[in-house]
Design a protein around this motif. Structure first.
Motif, PDB file in Angstrom:
ATOM      1  N   LEU A 162       0.643  -1.206  -0.086  1.00 31.67           N
ATOM      2  CA  LEU A 162       0.122  -0.110  -0.236  1.00 31.67           C
ATOM      3  C   LEU A 162       0.859   1.348   0.014  1.00 31.67           C
ATOM      4  O   LEU A 162       0.589   2.071  -0.642  1.00 31.67           O
ATOM      5  CB  LEU A 162      -0.854   0.088   1.251  1.00 31.67           C
ATOM      6  CG  LEU A 162      -2.035  -1.101   1.246  1.00 31.67           C
ATOM      7  CD1 LEU A 162      -2.853  -1.359   2.510  1.00 31.67           C
ATOM      8  CD2 LEU A 162      -2.800  -0.911   0.044  1.00 31.67           C
ATOM      9  N   ARG A 163       2.085   1.423   0.668  1.00 29.42           N
ATOM     10  CA  ARG A 163       2.984   2.473   0.753  1.00 29.42           C
ATOM     11  C   ARG A 163       3.475   2.675  -0.518  1.00 29.42           C
ATOM     12  O   ARG A 163       3.492   3.868  -1.076  1.00 29.42           O
ATOM     13  CB  ARG A 163       3.932   2.243   1.760  1.00 29.42           C
ATOM     14  CG  ARG A 163       3.305   2.340   3.229  1.00 29.42           C
ATOM     15  CD  ARG A 163       4.659   2.514   4.281  1.00 29.42           C
ATOM     16  NE  ARG A 163       5.449   1.237   4.231  1.00 29.42           N
ATOM     17  CZ  ARG A 163       5.460   0.227   5.055  1.00 29.42           C
ATOM     18  NH1 ARG A 163       4.490   0.278   5.891  1.00 29.42           N
ATOM     19  NH2 ARG A 163       6.310  -0.717   5.035  1.00 29.42           N
ATOM     20  N   GLN A 190       2.201   1.544  -3.460  1.00 24.57           N
ATOM     21  CA  GLN A 190       1.283   2.161  -4.343  1.00 24.57           C
ATOM     22  C   GLN A 190       1.000   3.625  -4.198  1.00 24.57           C
ATOM     23  O   GLN A 190       0.715   4.360  -5.177  1.00 24.57           O
ATOM     24  CB  GLN A 190      -0.106   1.278  -4.126  1.00 24.57           C
ATOM     25  CG  GLN A 190       0.123  -0.341  -4.804  1.00 24.57           C
ATOM     26  CD  GLN A 190      -1.320  -0.981  -4.384  1.00 24.57           C
ATOM     27  OE1 GLN A 190      -2.122  -0.470  -3.802  1.00 24.57           O
ATOM     28  NE2 GLN A 190      -1.254  -2.214  -4.696  1.00 24.57           N
ATOM     29  N   GLY A 191       0.919   3.850  -2.823  1.00 30.55           N
ATOM     30  CA  GLY A 191       0.839   5.312  -2.510  1.00 30.55           C
ATOM     31  C   GLY A 191       1.852   6.334  -3.096  1.00 30.55           C
ATOM     32  O   GLY A 191       1.557   7.447  -3.662  1.00 30.55           O
ATOM     33  N   ILE A 192       2.990   6.036  -2.993  1.00 27.96           N
ATOM     34  CA  ILE A 192       4.027   6.646  -3.149  1.00 27.96           C
ATOM     35  C   ILE A 192       4.092   6.609  -4.933  1.00 27.96           C
ATOM     36  O   ILE A 192       4.304   7.674  -5.423  1.00 27.96           O
ATOM     37  CB  ILE A 192       5.575   5.879  -2.822  1.00 27.96           C
ATOM     38  CG1 ILE A 192       5.545   6.184  -1.054  1.00 27.96           C
ATOM     39  CG2 ILE A 192       6.825   6.672  -3.419  1.00 27.96           C
ATOM     40  CD1 ILE A 192       7.087   5.424  -0.591  1.00 27.96           C
ATOM     41  N   ALA A 193       3.995   5.536  -5.575  1.00 25.88           N
ATOM     42  CA  ALA A 193       3.909   5.677  -6.997  1.00 25.88           C
ATOM     43  C   ALA A 193       2.766   6.627  -7.518  1.00 25.88           C
ATOM     44  O   ALA A 193       2.852   7.345  -8.288  1.00 25.88           O
ATOM     45  CB  ALA A 193       3.752   4.047  -7.638  1.00 25.88           C
ATOM     46  N   LEU A 194       1.632   6.535  -6.743  1.00 29.84           N
ATOM     47  CA  LEU A 194       0.392   7.364  -7.260  1.00 29.84           C
ATOM     48  C   LEU A 194       0.994   8.840  -6.936  1.00 29.84           C
ATOM     49  O   LEU A 194       0.762   9.687  -7.814  1.00 29.84           O
ATOM     50  CB  LEU A 194      -0.753   7.064  -6.362  1.00 29.84           C
ATOM     51  CG  LEU A 194      -1.984   7.785  -6.884  1.00 29.84           C
ATOM     52  CD1 LEU A 194      -2.406   7.434  -8.347  1.00 29.84           C
ATOM     53  CD2 LEU A 194      -3.237   7.372  -5.702  1.00 29.84           C
ATOM     54  N   PHE A 195       1.468   9.097  -5.779  1.00 22.87           N
ATOM     55  CA  PHE A 195       2.165  10.412  -5.612  1.00 22.87           C
ATOM     56  C   PHE A 195       2.808  10.980  -6.515  1.00 22.87           C
ATOM     57  O   PHE A 195       2.751  12.282  -7.044  1.00 22.87           O
ATOM     58  CB  PHE A 195       2.526  10.433  -4.071  1.00 22.87           C
ATOM     59  CG  PHE A 195       3.207  11.713  -3.818  1.00 22.87           C
ATOM     60  CD1 PHE A 195       2.338  12.864  -3.333  1.00 22.87           C
ATOM     61  CD2 PHE A 195       4.413  11.785  -3.879  1.00 22.87           C
ATOM     62  CE1 PHE A 195       3.139  14.177  -2.985  1.00 22.87           C
ATOM     63  CE2 PHE A 195       5.248  13.236  -3.927  1.00 22.87           C
ATOM     64  CZ  PHE A 195       4.466  14.280  -3.290  1.00 22.87           C
ATOM     65  N   ARG A 196       3.790  10.076  -6.960  1.00 21.39           N
ATOM     66  CA  ARG A 196       4.755  10.389  -7.931  1.00 21.39           C
ATOM     67  C   ARG A 196       4.313  10.733  -9.241  1.00 21.39           C
ATOM     68  O   ARG A 196       4.781  11.666 -10.081  1.00 21.39           O
ATOM     69  CB  ARG A 196       5.893   9.323  -8.021  1.00 21.39           C
ATOM     70  CG  ARG A 196       6.962   9.343  -6.795  1.00 21.39           C
ATOM     71  CD  ARG A 196       7.944   8.144  -6.949  1.00 21.39           C
ATOM     72  NE  ARG A 196       8.781   8.133  -5.651  1.00 21.39           N
ATOM     73  CZ  ARG A 196       9.711   7.242  -5.402  1.00 21.39           C
ATOM     74  NH1 ARG A 196       9.643   6.324  -6.169  1.00 21.39           N
ATOM     75  NH2 ARG A 196      10.411   7.275  -4.271  1.00 21.39           N
ATOM     76  N   ALA A 197       3.406   9.683  -9.625  1.00 20.07           N
ATOM     77  CA  ALA A 197       2.598   9.966 -10.881  1.00 20.07           C
ATOM     78  C   ALA A 197       1.975  11.223 -10.808  1.00 20.07           C
ATOM     79  O   ALA A 197       1.875  11.991 -11.885  1.00 20.07           O
ATOM     80  CB  ALA A 197       1.529   8.893 -10.943  1.00 20.07           C
ATOM     81  N   GLU A 198       1.150  11.549  -9.834  1.00 22.04           N
ATOM     82  CA  GLU A 198       0.383  13.047  -9.773  1.00 22.04           C
ATOM     83  C   GLU A 198       1.254  14.172  -9.692  1.00 22.04           C
ATOM     84  O   GLU A 198       1.146  14.953 -10.731  1.00 22.04           O
ATOM     85  CB  GLU A 198      -0.477  12.721  -8.368  1.00 22.04           C
ATOM     86  CG  GLU A 198      -1.762  12.036  -8.460  1.00 22.04           C
ATOM     87  CD  GLU A 198      -2.564  12.081  -9.729  1.00 22.04           C
ATOM     88  OE1 GLU A 198      -2.866  13.540  -9.944  1.00 22.04           O
ATOM     89  OE2 GLU A 198      -3.133  11.089 -10.177  1.00 22.04           O
ATOM     90  N   VAL A 199       2.434  14.105  -9.382  1.00 23.81           N
ATOM     91  CA  VAL A 199       3.188  15.116  -9.228  1.00 23.81           C
ATOM     92  C   VAL A 199       3.713  15.260 -10.688  1.00 23.81           C
ATOM     93  O   VAL A 199       3.914  16.393 -11.210  1.00 23.81           O
ATOM     94  CB  VAL A 199       4.636  14.925  -8.227  1.00 23.81           C
ATOM     95  CG1 VAL A 199       5.578  15.961  -8.411  1.00 23.81           C
ATOM     96  CG2 VAL A 199       3.861  14.847  -6.789  1.00 23.81           C
TER      97      VAL A 199
END
Length: 312
Positions: free
Chosen positions: A227-228, A230-239
């Motif tokens: 989950l962490r 996935q969250g980091i990957a999603l955060f990076r993708a959004e950034v």
């Protein structure tokens, strides 16, 4: 003349009274004539021929008991001391049976002696084939052996063995002490084995519980890590997506995209200053470094968009 009359009268009364015989309940009287068997008298009041018929014996048909105490020797030469109770009775009320009981032995003393010696001999013969350690556990076998052996003999005497109870079986004092030590050591051994089994079960269950706890914790940690990630990957993708979009908009407006990199660089410096605990972090604040970072992030975003399109 008067004296003769009184004597005759006295004799007549005695003879008359001797003609009546009382037999108690549970007893049968054996009548003989001049020593020869004549007949049997049942319980109650009966008549017999005076001066001719005589009561030879009174046979009890009730159960009778006797206590025995004797010694036997086992196969391994250990002395065994028995205390037993014998219960026997006349087989039935048949005439032949009562005749056997009345005339087989001289008197009841001889009968009792023969009975006791026969039972003792049977038990001694059986015990002589057994070892000391087996005797205590074979009470029932000894009784069955004796009853099987003795019943045939007693039937010829007119009797039947009702029961034989071995109330006490003991050994010499030294043997009793050694047996007590053996029992105590066996109990200690059994207790130690039980404790060992209990400890093994406790340890096994504890290890299983620990293993299950570790498995559960590992599964939870793995899921949390996923989950962490996935969250980091999603955060990076959004950034990256936001930066790419911002860069495109600034480029369309003929503005310098270096402003975005400078803003991110200053925000990072602010975060490090507020949340760091004395760590030293080196950042490339040059234009070339910020351009390189921006290009990498835009390349990653374009690659991800390409993969998403191909996946659809």
């Amino acid at each position: 003349m008067a004296y003769s009359f009184y004597i005759f009268l006295f004799v007549a009364v005695v003879i008359l009274l001797s003609s009546f015989v009382t037999v108690k309940q549970g007893t049968i009287a054996v009548i003989t004539i001049f020593g020869k068997y004549r007949r049997l008298l049942s319980p109650g009041l009966s008549l017999k021929i005076p001066l001719i018929e005589a009561i030879h014996s009174r046979i009890s048909i009730q159960n009778r008991s006797v206590e025995l105490s004797f010694q036997a020797v086992t196969q391994d030469q250990a002395n065994v001391y028995f205390k037993a109770m014998l219960l026997y009775s006349v087989i039935n009320h048949d005439e032949e049976t009562i005749k056997n009981v009345a005339f087989k032995f001289v008197d009841s003393t001889n009968l009792m002696q023969a009975l006791i010696r026969t039972i003792e001999g049977s038990i001694r013969a059986y015990v002589a084939t057994q070892k000391q350690a087996n005797v205590l556990a074979q009470r029932n076998e000894i009784v069955e052996h004796v009853k099987h052996q003795i019943d045939q003999v007693l039937e010829t005497w007119g009797y039947h063995l009702q029961d034989l109870q071995l109330n006490d079986i003991t050994f010499d004092e030294e043997i009793m002490r050694s047996m007590s030590r053996v029992v105590a050591s066996n109990n200690l051994k059994a207790a130690a084995e039980n404790e060992g089994q209990a400890l093994l079960i406790t340890k096994t269950k504890g290890a299983e519980a620990d293993g299950n706890a570790i498995k559960i914790a590992a599964a939870a940690e793995r899921e949390a890590a996923q989950l962490r990630g996935q969250g980091i990957a999603l955060f990076r993708a959004e950034v990256a997506h936001g930066m790419t979009k911002a860069a495109q908009e600034m480029e369309e407006a003929n503005l310098d995209i270096s402003v975005i990199l400078f803003t991110m660089w200053t925000e990072s410096i602010k975060q490090f200053a507020e949340n760091s605990e004395g760590n030293v972090i080196f950042l490339d604040g040059s234009t070339e470094g910020m351009n390189r970072t921006m290009k990498e992030m835009m390349a990653m975003q374009m690659q991800k968009e390409t993969q998403n399109k191909s996946g659809k």
